[in-house]
Structures are given as C-alpha cells and as structure tokens.
Motif scaffolding. Structure first.
Motif, PDB file in Angstrom:
ATOM      1  N   UNK A  19       0.832  -1.204   0.000  1.00 27.25           N
ATOM      2  CA  UNK A  19       0.000   0.000   0.000  1.00 27.25           C
ATOM      3  C   UNK A  19       0.870   1.258   0.000  1.00 27.25           C
ATOM      4  N   UNK A  20       1.917   1.268   0.803  1.00 21.99           N
ATOM      5  CA  UNK A  20       2.824   2.427   0.839  1.00 21.99           C
ATOM      6  C   UNK A  20       3.505   2.625  -0.508  1.00 21.99           C
ATOM      7  N   UNK A  21       3.954   1.555  -1.119  1.00 23.48           N
ATOM      8  CA  UNK A  21       4.617   1.654  -2.419  1.00 23.48           C
ATOM      9  C   UNK A  21       3.628   2.078  -3.509  1.00 23.48           C
ATOM     10  N   UNK A  22       2.428   1.553  -3.453  1.00 24.30           N
ATOM     11  CA  UNK A  22       1.386   1.938  -4.408  1.00 24.30           C
ATOM     12  C   UNK A  22       1.078   3.425  -4.270  1.00 24.30           C
ATOM     13  N   UNK A  23       0.927   3.904  -3.037  1.00 23.79           N
ATOM     14  CA  UNK A  23       0.640   5.320  -2.809  1.00 23.79           C
ATOM     15  C   UNK A  23       1.757   6.209  -3.346  1.00 23.79           C
ATOM     16  N   UNK A  24       2.999   5.780  -3.205  1.00 15.10           N
ATOM     17  CA  UNK A  24       4.125   6.547  -3.752  1.00 15.10           C
ATOM     18  C   UNK A  24       4.068   6.562  -5.279  1.00 15.10           C
ATOM     19  N   UNK A  25       3.725   5.427  -5.878  1.00 13.43           N
ATOM     20  CA  UNK A  25       3.567   5.357  -7.336  1.00 13.43           C
ATOM     21  C   UNK A  25       2.459   6.303  -7.787  1.00 13.43           C
ATOM     22  N   UNK A  26       1.353   6.317  -7.090  1.00 10.47           N
ATOM     23  CA  UNK A  26       0.237   7.207  -7.419  1.00 10.47           C
ATOM     24  C   UNK A  26       0.683   8.664  -7.342  1.00 10.47           C
ATOM     25  N   UNK A  72      -0.650   8.323 -22.292  1.00 12.28           N
ATOM     26  CA  UNK A  72       0.464   9.084 -21.717  1.00 12.28           C
ATOM     27  C   UNK A  72       1.518   8.139 -21.138  1.00 12.28           C
ATOM     28  N   UNK A  73       2.778   8.538 -21.229  1.00 11.58           N
ATOM     29  CA  UNK A  73       3.874   7.707 -20.704  1.00 11.58           C
ATOM     30  C   UNK A  73       3.711   7.457 -19.207  1.00 11.58           C
ATOM     31  N   UNK A  74       3.310   8.479 -18.447  1.00 11.51           N
ATOM     32  CA  UNK A  74       3.161   8.298 -16.999  1.00 11.51           C
ATOM     33  C   UNK A  74       2.027   7.315 -16.681  1.00 11.51           C
ATOM     34  N   UNK A  75       0.964   7.317 -17.472  1.00 16.88           N
ATOM     35  CA  UNK A  75      -0.135   6.383 -17.251  1.00 16.88           C
ATOM     36  C   UNK A  75       0.296   4.969 -17.620  1.00 16.88           C
ATOM     37  N   UNK A  78       2.384   3.632 -14.861  1.00 13.91           N
ATOM     38  CA  UNK A  78       1.555   3.280 -13.705  1.00 13.91           C
ATOM     39  C   UNK A  78       0.844   1.949 -13.924  1.00 13.91           C
ATOM     40  N   UNK A  79       0.233   1.775 -15.099  1.00 17.58           N
ATOM     41  CA  UNK A  79      -0.532   0.559 -15.384  1.00 17.58           C
ATOM     42  C   UNK A  79       0.350  -0.687 -15.303  1.00 17.58           C
ATOM     43  N   UNK A  80       1.600  -0.560 -15.692  1.00 21.64           N
ATOM     44  CA  UNK A  80       2.518  -1.701 -15.629  1.00 21.64           C
ATOM     45  C   UNK A  80       3.053  -1.912 -14.204  1.00 21.64           C
ATOM     46  N   UNK A  81       3.493  -0.830 -13.566  1.00 23.77           N
ATOM     47  CA  UNK A  81       4.148  -0.923 -12.256  1.00 23.77           C
ATOM     48  C   UNK A  81       3.184  -1.300 -11.131  1.00 23.77           C
ATOM     49  N   UNK A  82       1.925  -0.970 -11.250  1.00 21.79           N
ATOM     50  CA  UNK A  82       0.958  -1.209 -10.160  1.00 21.79           C
ATOM     51  C   UNK A  82       0.749  -2.679  -9.854  1.00 21.79           C
ATOM     52  N   UNK A  89      -8.309  -5.791  -9.100  1.00 21.57           N
ATOM     53  CA  UNK A  89      -8.707  -4.495  -9.654  1.00 21.57           C
ATOM     54  C   UNK A  89     -10.123  -4.625 -10.187  1.00 21.57           C
ATOM     55  N   UNK A  90     -10.979  -3.669  -9.850  1.00 19.48           N
ATOM     56  CA  UNK A  90     -12.352  -3.635 -10.360  1.00 19.48           C
ATOM     57  C   UNK A  90     -12.599  -2.273 -10.990  1.00 19.48           C
TER      58      UNK A  90
END
Length: 109
Positions: A19-26, A72-75, A78-82, A89-90
């Motif tokens: 969760x902490x890593x996901x929040x940092x990615x976000x 977008x590159x940032x999106x 995110x989609x790959x790293x998450x 995911x829903x």
C-alpha cells in the motif's frame, strides 16, 4: 445532456508495505496527470475501515480525453508498475445522471 466520461477503479492491495509503495507510485503519476487538459477530476480515496483498498474516481472531458490519458507515458508506467502491489482491480464505467449533477454557477443545495 450528459457530459464527460467517468469511471471508478477499486484496487485491493497485497499488504501495508504494498500500500505504501502503491501510494508513492500514485503520487509520482499524479504529477503527469495534472498536466492533462482533458482530465477534469482524478481523486484517490481510501474507504473507511479498508486500509488496503484504494478507490479512484476519474472524470474526463470525453472519451477521447480518457484515451489520451491512457496513452500518456506516466499512465502506461503506472498501469505496468501497479501490478506487483495488487491482489485485484475492479473497474466501473459510469453514466452521468443529469438530474443529480450540479454545474458551476448553478444555484441550489
């Protein structure tokens, strides 16, 4: 007439470290999202009593703006790293209910 293109995404996270890593990615991804002209609202919530869940609410000017966001590159990053942080995911695409919408400059509650 309905406007915009909206969706919610519910992410269930593996554990508190994920969760902490996901929040940092976000947070890193949000920097790029802020510059997207067709992205009107992009909000992340944590449901009460569900610390390992994140719910995104996204509103785009139209379907084309959503597609531009997805490209977008940032999106894409995110989609790959998450994926390493998630258990599920829903996604729910939404129809606007005009009668319930409040537009800027309108009066009422």
């Amino acid at each position: 007439m309905p406007t915009g293109f909206a969706l919610t995404v519910r992410f269930s996270l593996r554990d508190s470290e994920a969760a902490q890593q996901f929040d940092a990615l976000v947070a890193r991804t949000a920097e790029g999202i802020r510059t997207e002209p067709g992205t009107l609202v992009y909000v992340v919530h944590t449901p009460v009593d569900e610390p390992l869940v994140r719910v995104f609410y996204e509103l785009y000017a139209d379907r084309d703006a959503f597609q531009a966001h997805e490209e977008q590159a940032h999106t894409r990053h995110f989609l790959k790293a998450r994926e390493e942080f998630l258990t599920s995911t829903e996604v729910a695409f939404l129809h606007e209910m005009e009668a319930l919408s409040k537009r800027p400059g309108t009066e009422g509650p």
